[in-house]
Enzyme design. Structure first.
Site, PDB file in Angstrom:
ATOM      1  N   GLY A  14      39.681  39.733  37.413  1.00  0.00           N
ATOM      2  CA  GLY A  14      40.997  40.040  36.844  1.00  0.00           C
ATOM      3  C   GLY A  14      41.048  39.641  35.384  1.00  0.00           C
ATOM      4  N   ARG A  75      35.549  44.436  39.194  1.00  0.00           N
ATOM      5  CA  ARG A  75      35.100  43.586  40.304  1.00  0.00           C
ATOM      6  C   ARG A  75      33.971  44.381  40.956  1.00  0.00           C
ATOM      7  NH1 ARG A  75      39.451  39.751  40.826  1.00  0.00           N
ATOM      8  NH2 ARG A  75      41.463  40.655  40.347  1.00  0.00           N
ATOM      9  N   ASP A 106      36.330  32.592  39.753  1.00  0.00           N
ATOM     10  CA  ASP A 106      35.292  32.112  40.678  1.00  0.00           C
ATOM     11  C   ASP A 106      34.287  33.203  41.073  1.00  0.00           C
ATOM     12  OD1 ASP A 106      37.228  33.394  42.164  1.00  0.00           O
ATOM     13  OD2 ASP A 106      37.568  31.750  43.574  1.00  0.00           O
ATOM     14  N   THR A 128      41.382  33.039  34.035  1.00  0.00           N
ATOM     15  CA  THR A 128      42.205  33.679  35.061  1.00  0.00           C
ATOM     16  C   THR A 128      43.617  33.162  34.887  1.00  0.00           C
ATOM     17  OG1 THR A 128      42.805  33.618  37.407  1.00  0.00           O
ATOM     18  CG2 THR A 128      41.275  31.935  36.694  1.00  0.00           C
ATOM     19  N   ASP A 130      45.617  32.584  37.069  1.00  0.00           N
ATOM     20  CA  ASP A 130      46.035  31.792  38.237  1.00  0.00           C
ATOM     21  C   ASP A 130      45.859  30.285  38.075  1.00  0.00           C
ATOM     22  OD1 ASP A 130      46.408  34.263  39.419  1.00  0.00           O
ATOM     23  OD2 ASP A 130      44.444  34.262  40.388  1.00  0.00           O
ATOM     24  N   ASP A 132      43.373  28.657  39.090  1.00  0.00           N
ATOM     25  CA  ASP A 132      42.960  28.236  40.446  1.00  0.00           C
ATOM     26  C   ASP A 132      41.489  27.838  40.512  1.00  0.00           C
ATOM     27  OD1 ASP A 132      41.848  30.748  40.100  1.00  0.00           O
ATOM     28  OD2 ASP A 132      42.280  31.426  42.132  1.00  0.00           O
ATOM     29  N   ARG A 174      47.431  34.276  43.192  1.00  0.00           N
ATOM     30  CA  ARG A 174      46.542  34.311  44.370  1.00  0.00           C
ATOM     31  C   ARG A 174      46.929  33.167  45.310  1.00  0.00           C
ATOM     32  NH1 ARG A 174      40.180  35.293  43.938  1.00  0.00           N
ATOM     33  NH2 ARG A 174      40.451  33.891  42.190  1.00  0.00           N
TER      34      ARG A 174
HETATM   35  O1  F6P Z   1      43.163  36.489  39.838  1.00  0.00           O
HETATM   36  C1  F6P Z   1      44.104  37.088  39.040  1.00  0.00           C
HETATM   37  C2  F6P Z   1      44.992  37.990  39.861  1.00  0.00           C
HETATM   38  O2  F6P Z   1      45.866  38.610  38.962  1.00  0.00           O
HETATM   39  C3  F6P Z   1      45.753  37.314  40.991  1.00  0.00           C
HETATM   40  O3  F6P Z   1      46.874  36.635  40.533  1.00  0.00           O
HETATM   41  C4  F6P Z   1      46.049  38.485  41.889  1.00  0.00           C
HETATM   42  O4  F6P Z   1      46.155  38.065  43.223  1.00  0.00           O
HETATM   43  C5  F6P Z   1      44.836  39.359  41.709  1.00  0.00           C
HETATM   44  O5  F6P Z   1      44.227  38.981  40.506  1.00  0.00           O
HETATM   45  C6  F6P Z   1      45.160  40.843  41.629  1.00  0.00           C
HETATM   46  O6  F6P Z   1      43.966  41.531  41.549  1.00  0.00           O
HETATM   47  P1  F6P Z   1      43.792  43.078  41.166  1.00  0.00           P
HETATM   48  O7  F6P Z   1      43.659  43.151  39.691  1.00  0.00           O
HETATM   49  O8  F6P Z   1      42.529  43.464  41.827  1.00  0.00           O
HETATM   50  O9  F6P Z   1      45.013  43.799  41.652  1.00  0.00           O
END
Ligand code: F6P
Length: 354
Positions: A14, A75, A106, A128, A130, A132, A174
């Site tokens: 992300g 990803r 991570d 990130t 988050d 996290d 997350r």
């Molecule tokens: O890890 C960052 C994040 O934005 C989280 O807060 C969220 O759960 C996830 O990525 C969303 O991912 P995507 O970009 O695949 O929708």
């Protein structure tokens, strides 16, 4: 010691505001040391496909202030396969990439350690929204995301006040409640719901009912996405039914991931970028750069990822076997610290939300 002539930089997972500032710092630090830099586009996908360009100092001009990532992100599932890894390693050999700075969360670090084990030294930079990543106090993008949340919640509060409403607002994070806890305090929320601590809908409804009886017009409830996507909309309905206060639900979602990075994120990302490039060039690898009490340090990626799994209750059988007692104790102490810090925020929020 390995001599570095060329390194690569990529962003993966992300995106997070400040990734550009970090990549820019990596590029310029390496170039200043006479080391060439390749920008690897679309994260590990670009490494597999060869979507790679040489970067000069001016290629990273005018991006320190920009959100998103000029290197794009992905990803990449193929990277987890032996075929994908073989293609990535072949790309590095073909272009003479001696090491890589991988900017992300991570998942990015898992990729970086796999690549290191296949002979390409990597260093991770935590980015990130988050926050996290258990091993570091702070991640790139966290500050900007929180500032975006409070800007948006302030706007919702204006209209809630005009119409005497409540707004339940779901924020990203997350499994981590860091964004929710901090922004609940900063936006004067009536309640906050995070996955780390028990929550009780009935007491939230009662609090709002009592607040209305005492003349309070607007109510904000911040909910972290980690409690599940059904929870926020259901809570909004319940609040309306039980307190009589008209209640709307808003999911801020990805809007919080964009936008120009704050000063804090620009400076933090630049510090991490310089530190990571210098660490890689002096021969460190398979490490993640972490901030601990204001200082930057490097930590073994496997240690950091295992501690993360321990925190998130996702340890695999035998995963702790390669660590000694002292290391396991250090992981546990770090986890206790993190929970303690979150609990302090939770307590502050609860004391001032009447
Ligand atoms: O890890 C960052 C994040 O934005 C989280 O807060 C969220 O759960 C996830 O990525 C969303 O991912 P995507 O970009 O695949 O929708």
């Amino acid at each position: 010691m390995k001599e570095f002539r060329t390194i690569g930089v990529l962003t993966s997972g992300g995106d997070a505001p400040g990734m550009n500032a970090a990549a820019r710092a990596v590029v310029r630090t390496a170039l200043a040391r006479g080391v060439e830099v390749y920008g690897i586009y679309r994260g590990y996908s670009g490494l597999i496909d060869g979507d790679i360009r040489k970067l000069g100092p001016r290629d990273v001009s005018n991006i320190v202030n920009k959100g998103g990532t000029f290197l794009y992100s992905d990803r990449c599932l193929e990277f987890k396969t032996p075929e994908g890894m073989a293609k990535a390693v072949a790309t590095c050999k073909r272009l003479g990439i001696d090491g890589i700075v991988a900017i992300g969360g991570d998942g990015t670090f898992r990729g970086a350690t796999d690549l290191t084990n296949h002979g390409i030294p990597c260093i991770g930079i935590p980015a990130t929204i988050d926050n996290d990543i258990t091993s570091t106090d702070n991640t790139i993008g966290f500050d900007t995301a929180m500032n975006t949340v409070i800007e948006l919640v302030d706007k919702l509060r204006d209209t809630c006040e005009s119409h005497a409403r409540c707004n339940v607002v779901e924020v990203m994070g997350r499994g981590a409640g860091d964004i929710a806890l901090n922004t609940a305090i900063a936006s004067g929320a009536t309640a906050v719901v995070v996955p780390e601590f028990p929550y009780d809908d009935n007491s939230i409804c009662k609090r709002i009912k009592k607040g209305r009886e005492m003349g309070k017009r607007n109510f904000i409830v911040i909910v972290s996405e980690g409690v599940g996507s059904e929870y926020g909309p259901a809570l909004a309905k319940k609040i309306e039914a039980e307190s009589g206060v008209e209640t709307k639900f808003a999911r801020l979602a990805h809007i919080v991931r964009g936008g120009n990075p704050t000063l804090v994120d620009r400076v933090f990302a630049s510090r991490l970028g310089v530190f990571a490039a210098e660490a890689l060039l002096r021969g460190e690898s398979n490490v993640v750069v972490c901030e601990r009490a204001g200082e930057l340090v490097t930590l073994d990626i496997n240690f950091a990822l295992t501690m993360d799994n321990m925190y998130k209750n996702t340890l695999k059988p035998g995963q702790l076997d390669k660590f000694n007692e002292e290391e396991i104790a250090a992981m546990k102490a770090r986890i206790d610290d993190r929970i303690h810090n979150l609990m302090q925020l939770y307590t502050v929020e609860n004391k001032i939300n009447i």
